[in-house]
Structure formats: structure tokens, C-alpha cells
Design a protein around this motif. Structure first.
Motif, PDB file in Angstrom:
ATOM      1  N   GLY A  32      14.118   3.252   7.952  1.00  0.00           N
ATOM      2  CA  GLY A  32      15.171   2.289   7.859  1.00  0.00           C
ATOM      3  C   GLY A  32      15.335   1.036   7.320  1.00  0.00           C
ATOM      4  O   GLY A  32      16.490   0.543   6.526  1.00  0.00           O
ATOM      5  N   ASN A  33      14.206   0.632   6.950  1.00  0.00           N
ATOM      6  CA  ASN A  33      14.114  -0.714   6.092  1.00  0.00           C
ATOM      7  C   ASN A  33      14.373  -0.700   4.718  1.00  0.00           C
ATOM      8  O   ASN A  33      14.000   0.398   4.247  1.00  0.00           O
ATOM      9  N   PRO A  34      14.971  -1.866   4.310  1.00  0.00           N
ATOM     10  CA  PRO A  34      15.185  -1.705   2.638  1.00  0.00           C
ATOM     11  C   PRO A  34      13.601  -1.853   2.052  1.00  0.00           C
ATOM     12  O   PRO A  34      13.563  -1.053   1.009  1.00  0.00           O
ATOM     13  N   ASN A  35      12.485  -2.105   2.668  1.00  0.00           N
ATOM     14  CA  ASN A  35      11.120  -1.923   2.340  1.00  0.00           C
ATOM     15  C   ASN A  35      10.476  -1.220   3.032  1.00  0.00           C
ATOM     16  O   ASN A  35       9.333  -1.674   3.699  1.00  0.00           O
ATOM     17  N   PRO A  36      10.641   0.126   3.119  1.00  0.00           N
ATOM     18  CA  PRO A  36       9.574   0.782   3.931  1.00  0.00           C
ATOM     19  C   PRO A  36       8.092   0.770   3.358  1.00  0.00           C
ATOM     20  O   PRO A  36       7.825   0.437   2.491  1.00  0.00           O
ATOM     21  N   HIS A  37       7.045   1.180   3.982  1.00  0.00           N
ATOM     22  CA  HIS A  37       6.013   1.015   3.892  1.00  0.00           C
ATOM     23  C   HIS A  37       5.576   1.968   2.587  1.00  0.00           C
ATOM     24  O   HIS A  37       5.927   2.836   2.365  1.00  0.00           O
ATOM     25  N   TYR A  38       4.930   1.241   1.473  1.00  0.00           N
ATOM     26  CA  TYR A  38       4.722   1.888   0.432  1.00  0.00           C
ATOM     27  C   TYR A  38       3.807   3.022   0.272  1.00  0.00           C
ATOM     28  O   TYR A  38       3.394   3.714  -0.522  1.00  0.00           O
ATOM     29  N   ARG A  39       3.076   3.044   1.501  1.00  0.00           N
ATOM     30  CA  ARG A  39       1.984   4.072   1.571  1.00  0.00           C
ATOM     31  C   ARG A  39       2.755   5.578   1.500  1.00  0.00           C
ATOM     32  O   ARG A  39       2.012   6.463   0.935  1.00  0.00           O
ATOM     33  N   LEU A  40       3.798   5.569   1.965  1.00  0.00           N
ATOM     34  CA  LEU A  40       4.560   6.867   2.040  1.00  0.00           C
ATOM     35  C   LEU A  40       4.596   7.508   0.772  1.00  0.00           C
ATOM     36  O   LEU A  40       4.332   8.623   0.343  1.00  0.00           O
ATOM     37  N   GLY A  41       5.188   6.390  -0.264  1.00  0.00           N
ATOM     38  CA  GLY A  41       5.132   6.922  -1.782  1.00  0.00           C
ATOM     39  C   GLY A  41       3.853   7.634  -2.248  1.00  0.00           C
ATOM     40  O   GLY A  41       3.846   8.578  -3.089  1.00  0.00           O
ATOM     41  N   SER A  42       2.785   6.746  -1.683  1.00  0.00           N
ATOM     42  CA  SER A  42       1.693   7.242  -2.434  1.00  0.00           C
ATOM     43  C   SER A  42       1.257   8.429  -1.977  1.00  0.00           C
ATOM     44  O   SER A  42       0.462   9.162  -2.589  1.00  0.00           O
ATOM     45  N   TYR A  43       1.443   8.755  -0.540  1.00  0.00           N
ATOM     46  CA  TYR A  43       0.978   9.942   0.041  1.00  0.00           C
ATOM     47  C   TYR A  43       1.989  11.170  -0.796  1.00  0.00           C
ATOM     48  O   TYR A  43       1.361  12.326  -0.612  1.00  0.00           O
ATOM     49  N   LYS A  44       3.192  10.733  -1.079  1.00  0.00           N
ATOM     50  CA  LYS A  44       3.867  11.917  -1.791  1.00  0.00           C
ATOM     51  C   LYS A  44       3.345  12.500  -2.907  1.00  0.00           C
ATOM     52  O   LYS A  44       3.201  13.621  -3.148  1.00  0.00           O
ATOM     53  N   TYR A  45       2.797  11.517  -3.822  1.00  0.00           N
ATOM     54  CA  TYR A  45       2.352  11.973  -5.070  1.00  0.00           C
ATOM     55  C   TYR A  45       0.728  11.862  -5.423  1.00  0.00           C
ATOM     56  O   TYR A  45       0.373  12.588  -6.173  1.00  0.00           O
ATOM     57  N   ARG A  46       0.136  11.313  -4.350  1.00  0.00           N
ATOM     58  CA  ARG A  46      -1.335  11.152  -4.866  1.00  0.00           C
ATOM     59  C   ARG A  46      -2.275  11.807  -3.657  1.00  0.00           C
ATOM     60  O   ARG A  46      -1.705  12.022  -2.608  1.00  0.00           O
ATOM     61  N   ASN A  47      -3.567  12.239  -3.944  1.00  0.00           N
ATOM     62  CA  ASN A  47      -4.376  12.889  -2.985  1.00  0.00           C
ATOM     63  C   ASN A  47      -5.782  12.284  -3.431  1.00  0.00           C
ATOM     64  O   ASN A  47      -6.556  12.548  -4.165  1.00  0.00           O
ATOM     65  N   CYS A  48      -6.028  11.168  -2.432  1.00  0.00           N
ATOM     66  CA  CYS A  48      -7.220  10.736  -2.581  1.00  0.00           C
ATOM     67  C   CYS A  48      -7.656   9.560  -1.516  1.00  0.00           C
ATOM     68  O   CYS A  48      -6.749   9.399  -0.533  1.00  0.00           O
ATOM     69  N   GLU A  49      -8.767   9.125  -1.542  1.00  0.00           N
ATOM     70  CA  GLU A  49      -9.312   8.030  -0.546  1.00  0.00           C
ATOM     71  C   GLU A  49      -8.603   6.764  -0.920  1.00  0.00           C
ATOM     72  O   GLU A  49      -9.097   6.189  -1.950  1.00  0.00           O
ATOM     73  N   GLN A  50      -7.321   6.307  -0.503  1.00  0.00           N
ATOM     74  CA  GLN A  50      -6.423   5.348  -0.751  1.00  0.00           C
ATOM     75  C   GLN A  50      -6.833   4.140  -0.202  1.00  0.00           C
ATOM     76  O   GLN A  50      -6.251   3.005  -0.337  1.00  0.00           O
ATOM     77  N   TYR A  51      -7.597   4.301   0.803  1.00  0.00           N
ATOM     78  CA  TYR A  51      -7.886   3.166   1.802  1.00  0.00           C
ATOM     79  C   TYR A  51      -9.154   2.902   2.427  1.00  0.00           C
ATOM     80  O   TYR A  51      -9.332   2.788   3.638  1.00  0.00           O
ATOM     81  N   PRO A  52     -10.264   2.694   1.470  1.00  0.00           N
ATOM     82  CA  PRO A  52     -11.629   2.670   2.202  1.00  0.00           C
ATOM     83  C   PRO A  52     -12.088   1.374   2.321  1.00  0.00           C
ATOM     84  O   PRO A  52     -13.297   1.178   3.094  1.00  0.00           O
ATOM     85  N   THR A  53     -11.529   0.110   2.125  1.00  0.00           N
ATOM     86  CA  THR A  53     -12.210  -1.007   1.995  1.00  0.00           C
ATOM     87  C   THR A  53     -12.597  -1.692   3.358  1.00  0.00           C
ATOM     88  O   THR A  53     -13.511  -2.557   3.581  1.00  0.00           O
ATOM     89  N   HIS A  54     -11.728  -1.258   4.477  1.00  0.00           N
ATOM     90  CA  HIS A  54     -12.048  -1.836   5.770  1.00  0.00           C
ATOM     91  C   HIS A  54     -13.536  -1.279   6.281  1.00  0.00           C
ATOM     92  O   HIS A  54     -14.123  -1.946   6.885  1.00  0.00           O
ATOM     93  N   GLU A  55     -13.904   0.134   5.649  1.00  0.00           N
ATOM     94  CA  GLU A  55     -15.164   0.473   6.075  1.00  0.00           C
ATOM     95  C   GLU A  55     -16.382   0.042   5.122  1.00  0.00           C
ATOM     96  O   GLU A  55     -17.317  -0.230   5.280  1.00  0.00           O
ATOM     97  N   LEU A  56     -15.777   0.472   3.857  1.00  0.00           N
ATOM     98  CA  LEU A  56     -16.510   0.262   2.669  1.00  0.00           C
ATOM     99  C   LEU A  56     -17.222  -1.402   2.490  1.00  0.00           C
ATOM    100  O   LEU A  56     -18.241  -1.345   1.838  1.00  0.00           O
ATOM    101  N   GLY A  57     -15.953  -2.375   2.609  1.00  0.00           N
ATOM    102  CA  GLY A  57     -16.700  -3.506   2.487  1.00  0.00           C
ATOM    103  C   GLY A  57     -17.843  -3.931   3.309  1.00  0.00           C
ATOM    104  O   GLY A  57     -19.005  -4.301   2.688  1.00  0.00           O
ATOM    105  N   PRO A  58     -17.639  -3.712   4.512  1.00  0.00           N
ATOM    106  CA  PRO A  58     -18.917  -4.240   5.380  1.00  0.00           C
ATOM    107  C   PRO A  58     -19.933  -3.399   5.211  1.00  0.00           C
ATOM    108  O   PRO A  58     -21.317  -3.934   4.997  1.00  0.00           O
ATOM    109  N   ILE A  59     -20.009  -2.041   4.688  1.00  0.00           N
ATOM    110  CA  ILE A  59     -21.006  -1.319   4.341  1.00  0.00           C
ATOM    111  C   ILE A  59     -21.715  -1.661   2.940  1.00  0.00           C
ATOM    112  O   ILE A  59     -22.960  -1.813   2.892  1.00  0.00           O
ATOM    113  N   ALA A  60     -20.950  -2.084   1.902  1.00  0.00           N
ATOM    114  CA  ALA A  60     -21.454  -2.560   0.760  1.00  0.00           C
ATOM    115  C   ALA A  60     -22.290  -4.066   0.875  1.00  0.00           C
ATOM    116  O   ALA A  60     -23.292  -4.046   0.282  1.00  0.00           O
ATOM    117  N   LYS A  61     -22.006  -4.815   1.792  1.00  0.00           N
ATOM    118  CA  LYS A  61     -22.591  -5.974   1.991  1.00  0.00           C
ATOM    119  C   LYS A  61     -23.969  -5.408   2.878  1.00  0.00           C
ATOM    120  O   LYS A  61     -25.071  -6.242   2.568  1.00  0.00           O
TER     121      LYS A  61
END
Lengths: 419, 419
Positions: B174-203
């Protein structure tokens, strides 16, 4: 329908003795006519088990050919070490005997092709005794999947997360027959033990019956855990602490399927960790089950639910386990060992195919060889052979019985044989 | 050492408002001089937050160039949607401003190369605000790893296991700015959100300082969950129930490292499941930590231990968290949001590099683009760029402060700034 069958048991080591003691020696419709092992003291201990249970004395032999060809034997059960199984199974099939092999993997794809050729030539059933296919949890997951309660299945996972140095790999070193896994970890680097997870998953995903495994990719972490464990358990100067083991500590494998599902497997046995579960996981568009948190989840349930498995068993137990539990406990591994053997023997008695059939068996056996190839190529996907040569598209369930792992069949006309 | 700094905030949407309210508006050594958003009502809500907290009224603008070049601004914080971040960050670097970007991923590797070029050209620090790097659990894992208590690290894992349709993807429609993730899930197919795990692991794995990511392989299950969720939540006739979303329900990614470690990531947001954890896992030859069962395990501990994290915090809390908890709670996500911002601002004030630096930032940003490539090639490993151009072999920790994620530095001379 035979009332009584005769079998030959080949390999009376750790697993063989266990199966003999916990199940075979208690099944009075199954006569253990022949015991075979290359190590005579193992044979003797097998004879003792049967004597203690009041069963007829078997013929004993160290000669596999003699065992598989022994007159009157209906079926052969192979519980030897990993390395000999497929070649013994081939002999048994060519001798015309129903053949069951304990879980394990081929070293080379040729072993799978030879077995399937022997099967296609003779028409004699071949079954891997993957006990986890008959586990209560796995069978509930199978039922929920087949009944559509998870929606469309998209992903499955499982892992052998069991730290083995203390319990198996080094504990046995004094024995004349230490666990053969150690030798395999010294020289090889791959997913060597996938079937406890993959067997039940393959049945959930209808593999070889309307679906098939297409590619396999495998990744090995560096090794380090075994050497460290040898230092800790056996001392810095132990020869085992000086070996550069090839087996990576964590092997991660991804299989893709013809119908678009992914399967993730882990082999995780040499880096220290607690033991929780084999992480049997089925994910669908409407729900899931996950062994790690003992949960069955359907869309709309509360967000942090866990440990509801017991109440789910009340509701969704597979009919085979409902009947089994009504009989009281028999055998170990919560009945899985008993049921997988009964599944085999009921097929032998009825003269039908086996619920885990020759195509399932060679498909599961192939994983170690494919994993080794992919790891050596830096994680390149390797093609999974189609051992059915296209028949997977239209294949039916191999057996229509209550032991089927492809359909949920409730049938009380032939009760589960109990001791 | 500056006592007070001025910042510009770009993007005052959901995450931006949150950061503003919970942290920025409470940090009196940080003046929010400029608020920028292309959507004027968002700007207005940002102004209200500052007014409520009694902070000076900021300049507001819809013009990014105006914001990054605003006189006297020391640093820019970018909390826009995923798509604009790297290009805004580049502008900020070229304007000579310390630049912080919220977590996310590049769509194309060129975004990473452009950013690193801007960094190398200007020498102006760039930091991804990966709050999970400053999580209490992750920092304890980091400390245990750096102090050698896990032995040699062989494998790490993590996953974003969070079912989003009910909480984010469709809730916003309903919001004028719905979460942009939905658009990304409509068109793309990949690991789009890795950094919460990968950041600490990389360190933990010293990535870009003596180690680097070498290959990435990614696998997507078929999609199905989003369409099913749209049917359930919005009805069969909803236009959202008729979309064929491209994003697979479960994305599994394996990264291999120069020093032989493997990293496994999962993106698991569209098939129904309970929410437990991000499964932050570090495995070594002498021990491990695992978020899923809240456990820290060292060799020799009892086999079924779990939920001992609290007592481990007593013993092994990272000194930054020990100090932080002695101050009482500030900010949300158990202090991670507060600490990651303080890490950035202390670098701005001291004029040093940032603990998550430009090379770390572009390395983590690259994952989505690489994952998309690998998935499109059926899981083929793709080469991970070396954005350091060989400098990883000898690079030092970018900053010597208590906020370092490369060394464990205890330092009470500059206390944590608390509200």
C-alpha cells in the motif's frame, strides 16, 4: 509367497554383527544359512550370536563365491567394508540372488555401471539397506511431501554432522580391523558418506521416477581436524599425528534436479563439534520440516516455533510407523534397521522388486565418485549419470506395498513381522 | 582529532529513519547538517525526528550532488535503496567526504571497480555499515578465532533465513515506497543479501589481509514461495499472485579462499519457515561457534552441549562489547547499529581509515553480481576479483583502534560515546 527364506550374510564386522544381533537373529522367518567373512574370528562371533538366540547353526565360509552360490539361498546381505561391496553385489546378482548392500559409496562410476548392467541382465532386485529411509522422522517428512502439505518442494538438505575421531576413527586403532574410514580419509577427499541424508531426500524428490539428479558440485575445506585430533588423542609423536590427511574437514555438495529442486549435503566428521542431528530438511512453498530444530512448519504458524515434532508424529506419523510403534520396539535406530530389513525380506518373500531398487542404489552409490571429480576440478559441476537411460521419465514405483517409499500405502493384510 | 563532525544523510526511508532515530539523533558529537531524499515526505519525517530529539534543524534537499558537496560536511551516510548506493558513494568520495553505505550488493562488477577507482584516486575512506560485524556474538567469534582458540579455521557459514512475504515483501504494497526487494526478486535470481553473514566471516578469515576469496559458486532452487505467498496473503486474483518471480526460493553459495577455507551462504527468504538465526558459524580444528544452537564448543567438551553462549560471553566477550554493556543499552540490534556507526565516526574524527575499508566494501558488494553469473552458468565457479590487485598479500589492518575487526585491541583511552 514364500513363508520362509534362506539368506547368506557376507561381512560380519562391526555393522554386520550389529545387524545380525539386533534383527536377523530375531527374524524366525529368515534362516541365516551362510555366514561369510575373510576374517575367521568374525565368522566365529557370528556363529555365537546365532547360537545364543537359539537359531540353527549356519554354514561358514571365507569364500564369497561359495556364499553367493550356496544352494537354496534366496538372498544375500552384504555388510563388508566399503571397498568390496559393489563387486560382491555383482556376483550375487549374477548368481540370481536378491541382493542387499549396506550403505556406502562407489569409488568409481564403473562400479555403478557394472551393477546396473548385472541388474538389467538378470532382472534380480538389488537394494541398498538405507535405514534412514525408514526412520520415523524421514517417513513423516515423506508422507507430508507426498500428500502435498509442504506445497511444491523446492529444496532439501541434510548432513552427516558427527565428529568421529573419538568415537570411531582413532578409537579402533588397537583392533586388527580398525575402521576402514580412516584409510579412506588418508587418501581421498570427497563426500564419502551421503546416503543417510540423500536416500530419504531422493525419495521425497521422486528421483528416478519423474525426476532425476542432473549435476553435482562439491567443495572441500582444507583438512586439519584429523591431524589435530591425532595429536590430542594419540600424542604429537603418534604416526597418525604425522599423516597429511587428504579429506577436507567440511565437504559441501549441491545437487541440482531435473525439476528445479536443489539438494545440499554436508559431510562434517573431522572438525570438533557437538552432535545434534543429520539435519534432514525438506522445504516447500507451503511448509517444511527440519530435524535440527525438530520442527514441522506450515505457512501461517508462529514465527519461532520449534520442537513440535512429537505432536506432529501424533498427527502425521507414516502408517508404517504407526503400525510399528503399536507393536512395541524392535531393533535399534528407532526401528529403522528393522524396517529396512523387513522391506527387503517382504520383497524376497513376495517375489517383487524392492522399494529401494537397483537404480536408486547405483544413483546413491555414485555420489562419492562424482564428488571427488568435482572437488578435483575446483567445484565444477559434473553431470550426474542417468542410470535409467531415460526410463526415469515414465518409471512407476518399483513395489506396491506398505514398504513403498514412493507412495503412502496403508495395508494391514500383511502385518509387520515382529520378534 | 575533531571534537565534532558534520554529516549528510542520504536516503530517509525505512532503514534511514531507523538509523536516524535510534542512533544519529542521539549522538551529540555528530551534527546532521543535511538530509537528502528524492521523496519530500521522507525528508519531512527526518526533520521531525531531529526536532523531537532537540537537534539543530538540518538543510534538506532532493539533490544528491548538493548534499555530498555541502560545505563543512565531513562525512556522508547513504541509506537509500539498493540500486543507487554505489553511484552516490562514488560522488561522495569524489567530493572528498568520508563515505558510509548501508549493507547491500552491486548489480554489476563495474560498480565495484568504479568505487575502488574513486577510493584509490582520492584516498578518502569508504565503509560499508555492516552492523553484524559489531554484533556481540560475531565479535566473540572474531576474538576466539583471532586468539587461536578454534585452532586453524577451516570453514565458515551463515544464512539469511528470514521468511519475508508477511513482514516486508507484501506488507508494504500500500505504501508509495514499497520495499525495493520485491522488484529485485521479480527480475533477478541470486544471493542478493549476503553481507550480514559474509561481513563477519570475512573478518574472521582475514580476507584482503593475507587471504582472499578465490571462487564463488551459486545455486538457486526453483522459485515458488513468493507466488504461493501472494496467493495466500493477497488472494488468487491479485496481480502479485500472477507474477513469475525469477528469484529462487533457496540460494546456496560456496566461496573458496586462497588459504583453503570454504564459506557457505544461504539466502532463504521466500519459502515459509520459522525464524531462528543467521546461523553464524565458524569451524576450526580445535573448536567452533554456531549461532543456530547458541553454542561455543572446544575439543573435548561433551557431545551434546548447546545454549552455552551466555556463559561464554562472561568469559570471552570482545572487549568492545564488555565496555559497551557496562554503559547500558544504546541503539537497537543489541548495540550493533550503534557500534558500527561509532566505528565510522571515530575514524572520521581521528582522520584514519575505517575498520571496514574500501576493499572490504567492494568485495562484499561484488557477491550478488558474481552469484548471478554462476547461477546463470548452472553453478560454474566464477573467479572472485582481487580488488586489491595483489596488495592482500601484505596488507595491514586499516585502522589500529578498539573498533578494529582485524585485531583485538582493548583501549579505554577513548571511551565509547554513549548518549
Amino acid at each position: 509367497m514364500k513363508q520362509k527364506i534362506k539368506i547368506a550374510c557376507i561381512g560380519i564386522g562391526r555393522r554386520g554383527s550389529n545387524v545380525l544381533e539386533e534383527c536377523l537373529a530375531q527374524m524366525t522367518d529368515v534362516e541365516i544359512a551362510v555366514l561369510c567373512d575373510r576374517y575367521p574370528p568374525a565368522l566365529q562371533s557370528g556363529v555365537e550370536i546365532l547360537k545364543k538366540k537359539g537359531r540353527p547353526e549356519p554354514v561358514t565360509t571365507t569364500d564369497v563365491d561359495f556364499a553367493v552360490q550356496y544352494p537354496g539361498v534366496d538372498a544375500v546381505i552384504i555388510t563388508t567394508g566399503w571397498d568390496g561391496r559393489p563387486s560382491i553385489a555383482k556376483k550375487a546378482l549374477l548368481a540370481g540372488k536378491y541382493t542387499a548392500i549396506e550403505v556406502g559409496c562407489a569409488f568409481d562410476l564403473s562400479e555403478c555401471y557394472e551393477l546396473i548392467e548385472a541388474y538389467e541382465q538378470t532382472g534380480v532386485p538389488l537394494m541398498m539397506l538405507e535405514n534412514c529411509c525408514y526412520g520415523r522422522r524421514e517417513m513423516m517428512g515423506l508422507r507430508l511431501a507426498k500428500e502435498g502439505l509442504f506445497g511444491e518442494i523446492v529444496h532439501c538438505a541434510g548432513g552427516y554432522h558427527h565428529y568421529l575421531p573419538e568415537v570411531e576413527l582413532f578409537e579402533d586403532l588397537g583392533n586388527p580391523n580398525p575402521h576402514y574410514r580412516l584409510g579412506s580419509y588418508k587418501y581421498r577427499n570427497c563426500e564419502q558418506y551421503p546416503t543417510h541424508e540423500l536416500g530419504p531426500i531422493a525419495k521425497v524428490l521422486n528421483i528416478n521416477r519423474g525426476n532425476r539428479f542432473m549435476t553435482l558440485s562439491s567443495f572441500a575445506s582444507k583438512p586439519g581436524g584429523l591431524k589435530q585430533a591425532a595429536k590430542t588423542l594419540l600424542g604429537e609423536d603418534s604416526p597418525y599425528a604425522k599423516i597429511d590427511y587428504k579429506q577436507g574437514d567440511i565437504i559441501t555438495t549441491i545437487i541440482t534436479c531435473a525439476n528445479g529442486e536443489t539438494v545440499q549435503l554436508s559431510l562434517d566428521t573431522t572438525a570438533p563439534r557437538p552432535y545434534y542431528s543429520r539435519d534432514f530438511t525438506v522445504r516447500g512453498t507451503k511448509g517444511m520440516c527440519g530435524e535440527e530444530r525438530h520442527v514441522v512448519y506450515f505457512e501461517g504458524m508462529e514465527e519461532n516455533i520449534e520442537n513440535n515434532e512429537e505432536e506432529m508424529f501424533e498427527k502425521y506419523d507414516h502408517p508404517l510407523h504407526r503400525e510399528y510403534h503399536s507393536l512395541g520396539e524392535c531393533g535399534n535406530h528407532e526401528g529403522a534397521d528393522w524396517l529396512v530389513l523387513r522391506a527387503f525380506f517382504e520383497s524376497v518373500k513376495a517375489g517383487t522388486n524392492t522399494p529401494i531398487d537397483a537404480y536408486d542404489t547405483v544413483t546413491w552409490l555414485a555420489v562419492a565418485a562424482l564428488s571427488e571429480m568435482s572437488i578435483q576440478k575446483g567445484g565444477m559441476p559434473v553431470n550426474f549419470p542417468d542410470f535409467t537411460k531415460g526410463k526415469w521419465i515414465n518409471r512407476e514405483s518399483p513395489v506396491k506395498s506398505k514398504y513403498s517409499l514412493d507412495e503412502i500405502i496403508e495395508d494391514k493384510s500383511v502385518p509387520i513381522f515382529a520378534k
